[in-house]
Design a protein around this motif. Structure first.
Motif, short mmCIF file in Angstrom:
data_model
loop_
_atom_site.label_atom_id
_atom_site.label_comp_id
_atom_site.label_asym_id
_atom_site.label_seq_id
_atom_site.Cartn_x
_atom_site.Cartn_y
_atom_site.Cartn_z
N LYS A 19 19.23 -3.96 31.85
CA LYS A 19 17.80 -4.05 31.55
C LYS A 19 17.46 -3.82 30.09
N PRO A 20 17.96 -2.77 29.43
CA PRO A 20 17.61 -2.60 28.01
C PRO A 20 18.03 -3.77 27.13
N TRP A 21 19.15 -4.39 27.47
CA TRP A 21 19.62 -5.53 26.70
C TRP A 21 18.80 -6.79 26.98
N ILE A 22 18.43 -6.97 28.23
CA ILE A 22 17.57 -8.11 28.58
C ILE A 22 16.26 -8.02 27.84
N ASP A 23 15.68 -6.82 27.79
CA ASP A 23 14.42 -6.61 27.08
C ASP A 23 14.59 -6.82 25.58
N ALA A 24 15.67 -6.27 25.02
CA ALA A 24 15.88 -6.35 23.57
C ALA A 24 16.10 -7.79 23.10
N LEU A 25 16.79 -8.59 23.90
CA LEU A 25 17.07 -9.98 23.53
C LEU A 25 16.00 -10.95 24.00
N GLY A 26 15.08 -10.46 24.84
CA GLY A 26 14.06 -11.35 25.38
C GLY A 26 14.64 -12.41 26.29
N ALA A 27 15.68 -12.04 27.02
CA ALA A 27 16.36 -13.01 27.89
C ALA A 27 15.56 -13.26 29.16
N LYS A 28 15.66 -14.47 29.65
CA LYS A 28 14.96 -14.89 30.88
C LYS A 28 15.99 -15.29 31.94
N PRO A 29 15.61 -15.21 33.22
CA PRO A 29 16.55 -15.66 34.26
C PRO A 29 17.01 -17.08 34.01
N ASP A 30 18.31 -17.29 34.08
CA ASP A 30 18.86 -18.61 33.80
C ASP A 30 18.38 -19.60 34.86
N LEU A 72 20.63 5.95 29.19
CA LEU A 72 21.92 6.09 28.53
C LEU A 72 22.27 4.82 27.74
N MET A 73 21.98 3.66 28.32
CA MET A 73 22.29 2.40 27.65
C MET A 73 21.45 2.18 26.39
N LYS A 74 20.30 2.84 26.32
CA LYS A 74 19.43 2.69 25.15
C LYS A 74 19.91 3.49 23.95
N ILE A 75 20.74 4.52 24.19
CA ILE A 75 21.12 5.44 23.12
C ILE A 75 21.76 4.70 21.94
N HIS A 76 22.68 3.80 22.24
CA HIS A 76 23.42 3.12 21.17
C HIS A 76 23.04 1.63 21.07
N LEU A 77 21.93 1.27 21.68
CA LEU A 77 21.55 -0.15 21.75
C LEU A 77 21.39 -0.78 20.38
N ASP A 78 20.69 -0.14 19.46
CA ASP A 78 20.43 -0.74 18.15
C ASP A 78 21.72 -1.03 17.40
N SER A 79 22.65 -0.07 17.39
CA SER A 79 23.92 -0.27 16.68
C SER A 79 24.75 -1.38 17.31
N LEU A 80 24.84 -1.36 18.64
CA LEU A 80 25.64 -2.36 19.33
C LEU A 80 25.02 -3.75 19.22
N LEU A 81 23.70 -3.82 19.29
CA LEU A 81 23.03 -5.11 19.19
C LEU A 81 23.27 -5.74 17.83
N ALA A 82 23.20 -4.94 16.76
CA ALA A 82 23.44 -5.46 15.42
C ALA A 82 24.85 -6.05 15.31
N ASP A 83 25.83 -5.38 15.91
CA ASP A 83 27.20 -5.89 15.87
C ASP A 83 27.37 -7.13 16.75
N PHE A 84 26.71 -7.12 17.90
CA PHE A 84 26.82 -8.27 18.80
C PHE A 84 26.24 -9.53 18.16
N LEU A 85 25.19 -9.38 17.37
CA LEU A 85 24.51 -10.53 16.77
C LEU A 85 25.15 -11.01 15.47
N LYS A 86 26.19 -10.34 15.02
CA LYS A 86 26.89 -10.80 13.82
C LYS A 86 27.40 -12.22 14.03
#
Length: 290
Positions: free
Chosen positions: A13-24, A196-210
């Protein structure tokens, strides 16, 4: 492009919200979400579910578009070590499938914001320590001496990595786990998992989007490839073992360009049997993944 795999909706859920993902629009057996560039999958618990979801996702992506593609499995894990605190994040550099005894060795050649690493053991059931008295079903209770040999524990990691390595190069595959408990034998509430998934979301998201994912370099010459393949054939390695061996030698050379490639284990038998070949393969791989 990239794909994120989660066992639980609360992890995703935190990642879906952060990326603005929609059901495929093209839903299959698993719940997929997507953006213009990325996929997210919610697979349900268990390594088989995870492996099947990876295969289904691979079918959505043409082979020619898989280069530079990131494929990550993120989620919570129990920890057997008191030194690993709840909310700590670890990249996984060794996975053991407990029921089969197989070991896998992810390689993290990129530099990410978070750097701590850990071993992961994948079980077929949730695990609890015998030192706790109130344990919910269906936890498998392990004795303290069994727990001492473990570090992080989940139910999906080996299935994810084994399936992903069929369709993608090793440098594209990453597993990261957040400590959720210390094997107390109680399930986490969904809202706690999301926090718990939100704790490191910003750091991980920045790396994922590289966009500069490390590409596989041809660091082995044709003569070197031929030499190491013959060494593997002498030990009666299967074709899949030979493929994994070449990848591992390449990554060893990338990581340690000044070192000699570790030699294969010696065999007392001229034609090793299948069980001997597997043992020697595991020993050699361990020396290449120090």
């Amino acid at each position: 492009m990239g794909a994120l795999f989660f066992a639980l909706s609360s992890e995703a859920k935190p990642w879906i919200d952060a990326l603005g993902a929609k059901p495929d629009k093209e839903q299959g057996h698993f719940r997929f979400y997507s953006t213009d560039e990325h996929f997210l999958a919610v697979t349900g618990t268990g390594k088989i579910q995870m492996a099947l979801a990876v295969a289904e996702l691979a079918g959505k992506i043409p082979k020619e578009k898989r280069k530079g593609f990131r494929i990550w499995n993120l989620g919570i894990a129990g920890s057997a070590l008191p030194s690993q605190k709840r909310g700590d994040f670890f990249w996984i550099h060794k996975i053991k499938d407990f029921s089969r005894g197989f070991e896998f060795f992810p390689e993290r050649l990129e530099t990410f914001s978070l750097s701590r690493e850990a071993h992961l053991t994948t079980f077929d059931r949730p695990i609890a320590s015998s030192r706790f008295s109130e344990i919910e079903t269906p936890f498998l209770i392990l004795k303290e001496e069994e727990i001492e040999r473990l570090e992080l524990i989940d139910m999906e990691g080996s299935g994810f990595f084994e399936a992903a390595s069929i369709y993608f190069e090793l440098e594209q595959i990453q597993l990261g786990k957040i400590v959720s408990d210390h094997l107390e034998g109680k399930f986490c509430r969904p809202e706690d998992v999301s926090e718990l998934m939100k704790i490191h979301l910003d750091s991980l998201l920045a790396d994922f989007l590289k966009t500069n994912i490390l590409r596989k370099e041809d660091v082995l010459s044709s003569s070197e490839k031929e030499f190491w393949q013959k060494e593997g054939e002498k030990l009666n390695f299967t074709k899949s073992m030979l493929v994994d061996l070449e990848k591992s030698i390449r990554y060893y050379k990338l990581r340690f360009p000044e070192r000699e490639i570790p030699k294969p284990p010696s065999s007392s038998k001229e034609n090793p049997e299948k069980k001997d070949a597997k043992e020697m393969f595991c020993l050699w791989m361990s020396s290449l993944h120090v």
